[in-house]
Design an enzyme around this catalytic site. Structure first.
Site, mmCIF file in Angstrom:
data_model
loop_
_atom_site.group_PDB
_atom_site.id
_atom_site.type_symbol
_atom_site.label_atom_id
_atom_site.label_comp_id
_atom_site.label_asym_id
_atom_site.label_seq_id
_atom_site.Cartn_x
_atom_site.Cartn_y
_atom_site.Cartn_z
ATOM 1 N N GLU A 101 0.842 -1.210 0.000
ATOM 2 C CA GLU A 101 0.000 0.000 0.000
ATOM 3 C C GLU A 101 0.874 1.256 0.000
ATOM 4 O O GLU A 101 0.582 2.227 -0.689
ATOM 5 C CB GLU A 101 -0.938 -0.009 1.217
ATOM 6 N N GLU A 134 -3.799 -9.380 3.820
ATOM 7 C CA GLU A 134 -4.571 -9.051 5.024
ATOM 8 C C GLU A 134 -5.719 -10.010 5.275
ATOM 9 O O GLU A 134 -6.038 -10.337 6.423
ATOM 10 C CB GLU A 134 -5.119 -7.617 4.929
#
Ligand code: 3HC
Ligand code: NAI
Length: 698
Positions: A109, A129
């Protein structure tokens, strides 16, 4: 020690280096993110800086947010990843990320917040995640679909599987593949971006597009994910966030993602999955065997017995290029064992998951032998002969005579006393239990059983070996059944008592499957075969304490020649060639009669009671194992269950499950069962203690 973030200006490149070994986790508390923010601000105001480079100081860019900080109080005044990314979207100088090694979650990210990404071969790039029960919470669900398209982003985010550098380049995550020294190459790339006057290119400014009808795509994906990920809330939430990336402007998408992240991170499922992540790593740590304990070299192996387990064990070694000699009593048995291995590999080749060449190579590493003299050069010898003490002792006497000095002598016994086996050798320090689970080439768990005299370097080598052969090793001590089977025995016993008291096999199975097991206890029993357990029970009959409760139902079923799927009938009946269990009125009648004979009045039993009784038996025996020091820590027991018994990962393992229920509640229920159901429900001392003190197993 270098600073956690180093900022240097090299020529016109502001180089921001992350130094937080071992994986450059993006820690808020340690000030790593604050360091990045400060460096960006400094460079932004420095006219000499024309381009930024973000790079990892060690082997990788970043493994993501620091998971240990989840659920902890915030760190006031410290920048978070979201703060850094928000600032990055205002930076007007080009930013470059240098991707290497695992670049995951928040790490990716962060990289997607820059404008250009170069990467070196060998990186693993992804948003894992979902495997922790959460979603990419720093705009990953918003930027990735904008960069690579919605379909591919949904695939990556909902499975959590990483891609290679090359694949990331094809997808459009990586702009340039660099070679050689990463730092030098990345600085050269950043200079090129700057010299060519390339513009800032924010992923947030792109549009996330679906090819075709977006509503139809999301409806179909929702349907598929609901089916595939039963019990796991995160994949559907990931999908909803990607949908928001398509349907909402970037700032609103971020807001939605944040809300859903905050919700997921608090769920029991996410806590359980994060527990499983750390439990797996904790299992590698052994209290009295330090990490720097020297290990023995394992370059060759031998297996005694080419039966169900021996064949599978041998496959594990040749799969990773370690040659194996397999010893059997006759050529005929060797041929039979090798034939099964060959058919096993051929099936994998037929499915396209292995090349014929790789299969031939693996088969070429296997050598059948019939003389113990042929085992003299093996670094490790694993015995997998019949489960009889005298046979095992004879094998170990012979091994002691021929094995080279320093060879590890292992037994795959599932119940026998390893100390007794070790005692027949002149080298008990070299003897250890390596308890594989069936099918041994598939099941990930390896119970590593230390005897009273097992040497530390033999333990350290076995733990390392488990990783080499791609297993999850858990160290346990000697007792009947070790950790896994001792616990599962109590679980099956309780399931039998539930039948006697009023439940049916299908009701028990349905309740345990709704809890999350792929199969309930009676379907598992029918699959595994009922005859082996029956044979053991018959042997134990003479020594069984007559005052203890004993359900005869399992024996009565076997007496009718029903040994499970292999005979077309067990707790259920089966149609020829079909594994679907069909409830059988004959069995229901047998159970009703058994209750009557035992003087038990049948009653309605709730699914809640079924789950509590099966689960709390596991928990109670688990607590005894901790009390006795057979298991090192509660999380090791959880790992045994997650990898050896198909325990639902979203529940974290039996001991973690008990923690989530709350130990006082578990104890209270157990006391009630103790009063009502007898001795098997006597709460373990450790459980009593922890529940009273307000403690937890984990
Ligand atoms: N946070 C905190 N600690 C971490 C960590 C993380 N993200 N990733 C790894 N660690 C720790 C491990 O617990 C281990 O600690 P230990 O030595 O004390 O046992 C140590 O780092 C080394 O880890 P591994 O043994 O797993 O090392 P490997 O080289 O085998 O694997 C890895 C490296 C592929 C990065 C693997 O550790 C991994 O998969 N890590 C988790 C990656 C992940 O899930 N990232 C997403 C985090 S959530 C997130 O980013 C939220 C964001 O969207 C807001
Ligand atoms: P098996 O009966 O399929 O295989 C045993 C093999 O050993 C046979 O091929 C036999 O010919 C050979 N053998 C017997 N005595 C021998 C000797 N003296 N020398 C050389 N070969 C000999 O048995 P299985 O199921 O493979 O079990 C082997 C061991 O693994 C047992 O200790 C068992 O408890 C353990 N185990 C079994 C599991 C299972 O699910 N089957 C799971 C975990 C452990």
């Amino acid at each position: 020690m270098p600073n956690i973030v180093e900022y240097q200006v090299q020529g016109h490149v502001g180089v921001i280096t992350l130094n937080n070994p071992p994986v450059n986790a993006l820690s808020v508390g340690k000030g790593l993110l604050q360091g990045i923010l400060d460096a960006l601000k400094e460079g932004d105001h420095d006219p000499n800086v024309r381009v930024f480079l973000l790079i990892g100081g060690g082997r990788n860019f970043s493994g993501g947010a620091d998971i240990t900080e989840f659920g902890k109080p915030p760190f006031p005044g410290m920048a978070t990843l979201r703060d850094v990314l928000t600032y990055m979207d205002t930076v007007t100088k080009p930013m470059v990320a240098a991707i290497a090694g695992p670049t995951m979650g928040g790490g990716l990210e962060l990289a997607m917040g820059t404008h250009y990404r170069c990467a070196i071969t060998g990186a693993q790039i992804g948003l894992p995640e979902v495997k922790l029960g959460i979603l990419p919470g720093a705009a990953g669900t918003q930027r990735l679909p904008r960069l690579i398209g919605v379909e591919k982003a949904v695939e990556m985010i909902t499975t959590g599987e990483p891609v290679s550098t090359e694949r990331a380049h094809e997808l459009g995550i990586v702009d340039e593949i660099v070679t050689g020294d990463l730092r030098a190459a990345a600085i050269a790339y950043a200079n090129k971006i700057s010299k060519e006057g390339r513009p800032v290119r924010r992923a947030s400014a792109l549009t996330a597009k679906v090819e075709g009808d977006a509503d139809a795509f999301f409806a179909a994906a929702r349907e598929r994910i609901t089916r595939e990920f039963r019990g796991y809330p995160a994949p559907l939430e990931c999908l909803a966030c990607v949908e928001a990336a398509v349907k909402k402007p970037f700032p609103e998408g971020i807001k939605f993602e944040r809300e859903r992240f905050e919700h997921l991170v608090r769920t029991t499922e996410s806590q359980s999955l994060r527990h499983a992540f750390f439990a797996e790593r904790a299992a590698n740590k052994i209290k009295d065997v330090p990490e720097d304990t020297p290990t023995r070299e394992i370059k060759s192996a031998a297996v005694i017995g080419a039966g169900t387990m021996g064949g599978g064990i041998a496959m594990n070694f040749v799969n990773v290029g370690i040659p194996v000699k397999v010893l059997e009593a006759s050529q005929e048995r060797l041929d039979k064992g090798f034939d099964i291995i060959r058919r096993n590999y051929a099936a994998t080749v037929a499915k396209g998951r292995l090349t014929q060449e790789a299969m031939d190579k693996r088969m070429g590493l296997l050598q059948g032998v019939q003389s113990y003299d042929d085992l003299a050069d093996a670094d490790i010898i694993i015995e997998a002969v019949f489960e009889e003490m005298d046979v095992k002792k004879e094998v170990f006497r012979k091994l002691d005579a021929v094995a080279k000095k320093g060879a590890i002598l292992a037994t795959n016994t599932s119940t026998l006393d390893i100390d007794q086996i070790a005692a027949v050798t002149s080298r008990p320090g070299d003897v250890i239990g390596l308890h594989f689970f069936s099918p041994a080439n598939v099941m990930k768990l390896l119970e590593i059983v230390r005897g009273a005299k097992t040497a530390h370097d033999v333990i350290a080598t076995s733990m390392k070996l488990s990783r080499t052969i791609k297993k999850v090793g858990v160290l346990v001590g000697v007792c009947d059944g070790f950790v896994g089977n001792r616990m599962v025995h109590a679980y099956f016993r309780e399931a039998g008592f539930l039948l006697e008291e009023g439940a049916t096999p299908q009701q028990v199975d349905k309740a345990m499957e709704a809890f999350g097991f792929a199969m309930g206890p009676f379907r598992v029993s029918d699959l595994a075969g009922l005859d082996i357990g029956w044979a053991i029970r018959k042997r134990q009959a003479a020594t069984r304490d007559p005052s203890q409760r004993y359900s005869k139902i399992g024996d009565l079923i076997c007496e009718r020649g029903r040994f499970g799927q292999k005979t077309g009938a067990g707790y259920y009946k089966y149609e020829a060639g079909n594994r679907k269990p069909i409830p059988d009125p004959e069995i229901e009648a047998l159970i009703v009669q058994a209750s009557k004979d035992a003087g038990i009045e049948r009653r309605e039993i709730s699914d809640e009671e079924i789950v509590a009784r099966c689960m709390y038996q596991l928990v109670n025996v688990g607590a005894q194992l901790l009390d006795e020091g057979i298991a090192q820590r509660a999380s090791d027991i959880d790992i045994v269950y997650l990898y050896g018994y198909g325990f639902p990962r979203f529940r974290g393992g039996p001991m973690f499950y008990a923690d989530t229920v709350g130990l006082p509640k578990v104890l209270e229920t157990m006391r009630e069962y103790h009063a009502r159901l007898g001795e098997f429900w006597k709460p373990a001392a450790l459980l009593e203690k922890l529940a009273t003190e307000g403690g937890r197993f984990n």
